[in-house]
Design a protein around this motif. Structure first.
Motif: not given
Length: 108
Positions: A54-66
């Motif tokens: 989950v932490a890896k998926r959240l990291t990618w979601i946050h990068r895409i969000n920025v």
């Protein structure tokens, strides 16, 4: 409640903003909410199928969000309100909507 409040709030705001600023017609304005819901559902299904931490998926979601926020800000600054709001609906559906559900999946 915050999760549902975001989705309902954004989707209520998006077409209203487009209509109140005389940016587009009612058909295109309502399309922004359809884009949001469609992309939100598709991305949630993809994230359910994607097996990974989950932490890896959240990291990618946050990068895409920025990246989405920067792109929307640049486009809005250049005066393309319609594209900014329609892409914002796409970005919010793809990134912001699923991120709230992931926070509930993190260990306490």
């Amino acid at each position: 409640m915050v999760f549902m409040g975001f989705e309902v709030g954004y989707i209520s705001w998006s077409p209203t903003y487009l209509l109140m600023t005389d940016t587009t017609t009612i058909q295109i304005a309502t399309m922004s909410s359809s884009i949001f819901w469609f992309i939100s559902i598709v991305v949630k299904i993809v994230l359910i199928i994607w097996h990974g931490p989950v932490a890896k998926r959240l990291t990618w979601i946050h990068r895409i969000n920025v990246a989405n926020i920067l792109l929307i800000a640049i486009v809005a600054f250049l005066g393309h309100r319609l594209f900014a709001v329609l892409f914002g609906a796409f970005a919010a559906g793809a990134v912001l909507s699923p991120v709230f559900a992931y926070y509930f999946a993190l260990p306490a």
